[in-house]
Structure formats: structure tokens, C-alpha cells
Design an enzyme around this catalytic site. Structure first.
Site, PDB file in Angstrom:
ATOM      1  N   SER A 133       5.600 -23.541 -12.154  1.00  0.00           N
ATOM      2  CA  SER A 133       5.374 -24.025 -13.661  1.00  0.00           C
ATOM      3  C   SER A 133       5.032 -25.388 -13.934  1.00  0.00           C
ATOM      4  O   SER A 133       4.088 -25.801 -13.429  1.00  0.00           O
ATOM      5  CB  SER A 133       6.629 -23.642 -14.453  1.00  0.00           C
ATOM      6  OG  SER A 133       6.385 -23.604 -15.855  1.00  0.00           O
ATOM      7  N   HIS A 169       2.347 -18.879 -15.899  1.00  0.00           N
ATOM      8  CA  HIS A 169       2.799 -17.575 -16.790  1.00  0.00           C
ATOM      9  C   HIS A 169       1.898 -16.749 -17.597  1.00  0.00           C
ATOM     10  O   HIS A 169       2.077 -16.568 -18.523  1.00  0.00           O
ATOM     11  CB  HIS A 169       4.046 -18.396 -17.627  1.00  0.00           C
ATOM     12  CG  HIS A 169       5.185 -18.948 -16.835  1.00  0.00           C
ATOM     13  ND1 HIS A 169       5.875 -18.843 -15.734  1.00  0.00           N
ATOM     14  CD2 HIS A 169       5.453 -20.550 -17.234  1.00  0.00           C
ATOM     15  CE1 HIS A 169       6.568 -19.854 -15.309  1.00  0.00           C
ATOM     16  NE2 HIS A 169       6.489 -20.750 -16.324  1.00  0.00           N
TER      17      HIS A 169
END
Length: 243
Positions: A133, A169
Site C-alpha cells: 500500500s 487495492h
């Protein structure tokens, strides 16, 4: 043992549920170790800067590393660095793993401590740079982030080791894909490499050489600009063995 050329593994994954600990390291973190080429006990250091150096997270990572058999350390920058020689420590590692959180805050704190230059030298020396991330976006020119609030925005001041944008994501947060397309189409981001949850992208130097996954049915994507629109190409990842 350093990798034979500068290597980055940028991911939207790395963890799995566990029974005795909060979580265990999944295939992507183990793959980062494989990419380093080490033949001994892997030396892995973890930076939780993006989440404000929360000690509970560092403790949970230590437990996961014990299960994995890693020689593991946490590198904290709050309230001050917990090591005297940050560059020396990082150069001794096989893998640097950067956790998720606020990529905007991570980049600001790293630059205060001059880690942008340090990480470039560490990368060029063959230490594998990896993360999830925020710990993925940071290596690129930028990407999409919720660092500034619930509404996703662009961040464009990444370290730029990889001359692309990064979308994380991609399958689990509905606003990520359309924003990546918008930002590529209007030129805010360059060609952007994206990962579904559980997928990682392997770079040797600045070349994307492979997509890998710790979950079935997941994808990686390259979003590029054609005229005034964005075009998306899917890359089928290689399924990693579950450790």
C-alpha cells in the site's frame, strides 16, 4: 547477500490470518526474501512510518518474523530514530519492508531524515525494497491515496525510483480504479501499474519483469494514456506457493 541488480517488490498484500499470532507473513513477503538471493537466515527490517511507528504493529511484526524464521528488526523514526546509523543498518539487510498507512506523511518524514537519498543508495546496492500500500506507492512517482481524507486524491511526490504511477487495492476499494483512469487520462500520473489485493509487481532496475500473487483469481494492470483517455491492460500474475 545483495540481489544481483536493484530490485523492488511493490504489493497490495503480504499477510495472512494466524492462530497463535495476530498475523503471519504470506507469500509476497517470502518472495521478497527469495528475490534477495540470500542463502542464510534472512535479514529483514520493517518501517512502520506510514502508520506513525505504532509499537503494537512492530511487536506483531516481530512475532510474525519469529514464525517465519527471519532475523528481523523495526526501524522507527518517532520520536527519534532508534538507530544511530540508518544507512549502515539498511545496507546490512536483505529486504526492507515498508508497511501501509499515510504515504503523504511517510514521504514527508523520510525526507526530513534524508532517507530519500539513503534508500536510493540502498536500492542500488542490491537490498530488496518492498512494501504494501503506502509502502508500495512510495517507490513510484505517485499514485492514489486517502492520506488527506476519505476522498481519494493523487499524490505525485513519490521517491520516483520507478518512473510510473502506482494503484494499490485495485479490486477492493471501488474508487481506486476510476481515479487511476482519470489521473492517467489527464496527465497527472504517467503510465500506472496497479495491483489487486494479494498481488505484487517485481522490478529489476526500472523494468517490470513479473506480476506475482498469493491469492487465486487476482490481477495486475497497466493503465496508459492514449490521446485523452486511459487504456487498461491486464497482466496475469504467477501464483506463488503458500509458505
Amino acid at each position: 547477500m545483495p540481489a544481483d541488480q536493484p530490485t523492488i517488490l511493490a504489493t497490495s498484500g503480504g499477510y495472512r490470518r494466524a492462530q497463535r499470532t495476530s498475523f503471519e507473513f504470506n507469500a509476497l513477503i517470502h518472495h521478497a526474501v527469495e528475490l534477495s538471493g540470500t542463502t542464510g537466515r534472512p535479514r529483514v527490517t520493517h518501517l512502520p512510518t506510514a502508520s506513525g511507528d505504532q509499537r503494537w504493529l512492530g511487536d506483531d511484526m516481530v512475532e510474525a518474523a519469529r514464525v517465519a524464521g527471519f532475523d528481523f528488526s523495526n526501524l522507527y523514526l518517532f520520536p527519534m530514530p532508534n538507530l544511530d546509523d540508518l544507512e549502515g543498518h539498511l545496507l546490512e539487510q536483505d529486504v526492507v519492508w515498508v508497511n501501509g498507512g499515510s504515504v503523504a506523511n511517510l514521504l514527508a518524514v523520510w525526507r526530513v531524515h534524508e532517507l530519500d537519498g539513503v534508500f536510493r543508495r540502498v536500492w542500488e546496492a542490491g537490498v530488496v525494497l518492498a512494501g504494501v500500500s503506502a509502502g508500495s506507492i512510495c517507490w513510484y512517482t505517485g499514485g492514489t491515496t486517502d492520506s488527506f481524507g476519505p476522498e481519494l486524491r493523487a499524490v505525485t511526490n513519490g521517491l520516483g525510483f520507478l518512473p510510473y504511477g502506482n494503484g494499490v487495492h485495485y479490486d477492493s476499494e471501488a474508487r481506486r480504479r476510476p481515479l487511476v483512469h482519470q489521473l492517467v487520462a489527464d496527465g497527472t500520473l504517467p503510465t500506472t501499474h496497479c495491483t489487486d489485493d494479494g498481488v505484487g509487481l517485481v522490478y529489476r532496475g526500472t523494468e517490470l519483469v513479473e506480476a506475482v500473487s498469493e491469492q487465486d483469481g487476482k490481477g495486475a494492470f497497466v493503465v496508459s494514456r492514449e490521446g485523452d483517455r486511459a487504456v487498461e491492460e491486464r497482466i496475469e500474475p504467477r501464483r506463488l506457493r503458500t509458505p
